[in-house]
Write an enzyme that holds these catalytic residues in place. Structure first.
Site, PDB file in Angstrom:
ATOM      1  N   GLY A  75       6.123 -18.212  49.456  1.00  0.00           N
ATOM      2  CA  GLY A  75       7.096 -19.007  50.596  1.00  0.00           C
ATOM      3  C   GLY A  75       7.141 -20.334  50.911  1.00  0.00           C
ATOM      4  O   GLY A  75       7.649 -20.418  52.624  1.00  0.00           O
ATOM      5  N   CYS A 440      30.068 -22.687  33.681  1.00  0.00           N
ATOM      6  CA  CYS A 440      29.298 -23.282  32.346  1.00  0.00           C
ATOM      7  C   CYS A 440      28.983 -22.879  30.783  1.00  0.00           C
ATOM      8  O   CYS A 440      30.155 -23.077  30.368  1.00  0.00           O
ATOM      9  CB  CYS A 440      27.789 -23.599  32.795  1.00  0.00           C
ATOM     10  SG  CYS A 440      27.167 -25.003  31.769  1.00  0.00           S
ATOM     11  N   HIS A 566      28.948 -26.230  37.965  1.00  0.00           N
ATOM     12  CA  HIS A 566      27.605 -25.291  38.596  1.00  0.00           C
ATOM     13  C   HIS A 566      28.449 -24.815  40.073  1.00  0.00           C
ATOM     14  O   HIS A 566      27.668 -25.887  40.750  1.00  0.00           O
ATOM     15  CB  HIS A 566      26.090 -25.308  38.365  1.00  0.00           C
ATOM     16  CG  HIS A 566      25.961 -24.983  37.205  1.00  0.00           C
ATOM     17  ND1 HIS A 566      25.044 -23.739  36.511  1.00  0.00           N
ATOM     18  CD2 HIS A 566      25.897 -26.109  35.979  1.00  0.00           C
ATOM     19  CE1 HIS A 566      24.731 -24.450  34.989  1.00  0.00           C
ATOM     20  NE2 HIS A 566      25.027 -25.454  35.151  1.00  0.00           N
ATOM     21  N   GLU A 568      27.761 -23.086  42.379  1.00  0.00           N
ATOM     22  CA  GLU A 568      26.411 -22.693  42.926  1.00  0.00           C
ATOM     23  C   GLU A 568      25.491 -22.958  43.728  1.00  0.00           C
ATOM     24  O   GLU A 568      25.045 -23.011  44.958  1.00  0.00           O
ATOM     25  CB  GLU A 568      25.308 -21.619  41.789  1.00  0.00           C
ATOM     26  CG  GLU A 568      24.906 -22.140  41.180  1.00  0.00           C
ATOM     27  CD  GLU A 568      25.347 -22.387  40.038  1.00  0.00           C
ATOM     28  OE1 GLU A 568      25.067 -22.092  38.706  1.00  0.00           O
ATOM     29  OE2 GLU A 568      26.440 -22.109  39.451  1.00  0.00           O
TER      30      GLU A 568
END
Length: 591
Positions: A75, A440, A566, A568
């Protein structure tokens, strides 16, 4: 016995590789003045003395390097984003960049199984998925300069060599490759005058690919002095048989880093179990790090809790102290905490089915998942994702797979594998009025299915999957027909879109002109636009320059929208994307 005069180049090499600075002979008075002014001086290669006072040529931008050890996928991107968020909350201008050690120019041609999602920046660069974390946490926009690979570093150096920029010198890793890395590290800081530039180094300490980057960090820490700091993220495993947490992997990782000339200033210990004070003290002792500079990153219910966990342990305060900056009051992070409270208090579920061919690899749809999660939170719902493998979806099992879903997302992708299952999903949700969001290739599948089953064009297809189709509803752009390279040759980055007044998409955005990011090569064929409009699928979003279709929707259905772009990529924690908000709102309405 003195054998002769030492060549100046040898004194330079001693400074360069051994971390001490050569400086001209000073008078006794100058030495006394300097030591009184600073009893523990840090000499910079770029410093000089004027009237017995140190004058530094180094700028005010502070550079934080985040490295990793023991294991990958701990992470580093989340820790980098959390540090950035905490510093940003204090009023500093912050950016984050990712340096990846692989030799690919960018991740654009990498299989999602290899590298997860390929993120796209506003300027059309295909980048590492960690840039998505940076943008979602900090609500900033990244560019090509925020993601550098070994491939780009070497290509830049080789291009310079071919042009003769090095005047016939032998090109070596040190100093030519490391100088290019250092130039890229400092590029954003020098160009845009950021207060902090956080640089995440991909991979783990000990990887042969990472060595030039770590050597560059060593040099920069020396050249920049207090303006550079290293945060090292390691793993503290728990051995169930012994019921003990083990710090030895961390010790070895730090020793590996020290052997390369880099002493970490702060250690972040990734763990599944709470680390007591004695264990942290032990790590500090063996790793030459101050006790308060050893913090833990324990498992959290969501990655968005990590900034608060780091703040509780004073990570940002330690950074400011070590870099000679005033600490001040601890930021309240009110909107961030409000988001987390809404997320924690949401009890009712919204079930969203994700139809795609990479569903077993969640990182392949990372930005979509985070956008759905954010939208669910702002609709006071708990997101429940069901992964539907499009290769296995058929007319026989589609009702069982999708019938109970509140909403369906038809995922993006490339190639023919699993595309027939997406057609099946699009038809089922259209005929059963289930809120559907196609992104898409997902939007293209919605259009192809509509052409086949509503317009009666049974062989309708995309030329990507069937070059011989007579009804090329999705076709290759004219300027793409001569392109043979795969990497970086698509319609990439932010493009304008004009929304039709009164459309559902227009209502969601609340404005007529928008900009969204693209990553595709094939487009809706405008020769079929009139037929689609007359049959009920409206082309409600169009690029004003190229007249290419960007958004399709069926107004007669509850929520049935496909976007060529896209969305997002533009959704952040504090600014969720309006289309995802609208989609979840439709999904939670009574059926």
């Amino acid at each position: 016995m003195f054998l002769g005069k030492i060549h100046p180049d040898l004194t330079f090499l001693a400074h360069f590789f051994c971390n001490f600075a050569p400086f001209e002979r000073e008078t006794e008075e100058a030495v006394r003045y300097r030591l009184l002014a600073d009893p523990f001086p840090v000499y910079h290669a770029t410093s000089h003395y004027v009237n017995n006072k140190t004058v530094s040529a180094v700028g005010e931008t502070k550079y934080i390097f985040v490295t990793g050890g023991v294991a990958s996928s701990l992470g580093k991107g989340i820790i980098s984003s959390s540090i950035g968020k905490l510093l940003q909350a204090r009023g500093y201008k912050v950016t984050i960049q990712k340096f990846d050690p692989y030799i690919n120019i960018d991740p654009g041609t990498l299989n999602p199984y290899e590298h997860g999602e390929c993120y796209v920046t506003v300027d059309g660069h295909e980048a590492d998925l960690d840039l998505g974390h940076y943008e979602r946490f900090l609500s900033i926009q990244t560019t090509k300069s925020n993601n550098i690979t070994t491939g780009r570093i070497y290509k830049s150096v080789i291009d310079k060599e071919r042009r003769g920029d090095f005047l016939g010198k032998t090109i070596q890793v040190i100093p030519h490759i490391t100088d290019e890395i250092k130039r890229n590290v400092k590029l954003l800081g020098s160009k845009y005058k950021f207060d902090f530039v956080i640089t995440e180094i991909g991979g783990t300490v000990g990887d042969i690919e990472s060595l030039p980057y770590l050597e560059s960090i060593r040099q920069l820490k020396w050249e920049l002095g207090q303006n550079a700091l290293c945060v090292h993220l390691t793993y503290v495993p728990f051995l169930a048989a012994a019921k003990e947490l083990k710090t030895k992997p961390t010790q070895h990782s730090v020793k590996e880093l020290q052997s390369l000339g880099v002493q970490p200033d702060i250690l972040v210990l990734r763990t599944e179990h709470d680390l007591n004070a004695n264990l942290r003290k032990k790590v500090a002792l063996f790793c030459n790090v101050a006790e308060k500079a050893v913090v833990q990153s324990i498992d959290a219910s969501t990655i968005y809790e990590v900034p608060l966990l780091m703040q509780e342990q004073g990570l940002d305060e330690t950074i400011l102290e070590k870099m000679g900056l005033p600490v001040g009051e601890r930021p309240a992070l009110g909107p961030w905490k409000e988001f987390l409270n809404r997320r924690a208090n949401a009890t009712e579920e919204v079930k969203i089915a994700l139809v795609g061919k990479y569903v077993e690899l969640q990182d392949a749809y990372k930005s979509i998942l985070e956008s759905l999660s954010q939208a669910a939170t702002y609709n006071d719902r708990k997101l429940k994702i069901e992964y539907i493998q499009s290769e296995e979806l058929t007319p026989d099992n589609v009702a069982q797979c999708l019938g109970h879903a509140d909403g369906v997302v038809i995922c993006p992708g490339f190639g023919s594998r699993g595309v027939e299952g997406k057609f099946v999903a699009a038809r089922y949700t259209r005929e059963n009025n289930i809120p559907t969001f196609g992104i898409c290739l997902g939007m293209q599948c919605m259009a192809i299915e509509f052409a086949r089953n509503v317009l009666g064009l049974e062989d309708a297809h995309s030329v990507e999957m069937n070059e011989k189709t007579k009804n090329n509803v999705i076709d290759l752009m004219e300027e793409q027909k001569a392109v043979t390279d795969m990497g970086g040759t698509m319609r990439l980055g932010a493009y304008e879109c004009v929304l039709r007044a009164g459309s559902r998409a227009g209502e969601a955005y609340g404005q007529e002109h928008i900009q969204e990011r693209h990553r595709h090569r094939y487009e809706f064929n405008n020769a079929y636009r009139d037929a689609f409009e007359q049959a009920g699928m409206k082309c409600v979003g169009v690029n004003p320059e190229s007249d290419l279709v960007e958004i399709v929707e069926i107004p007669g259905l509850k929520w049935y929208i496909g976007t060529q772009f896209h969305p997002e990529y533009n959704s952040t924690v504090l600014n969720p994307h309006p289309l995802f908000i609208s989609f979840i709102k439709a999904a939670i309405q009574p059926k």
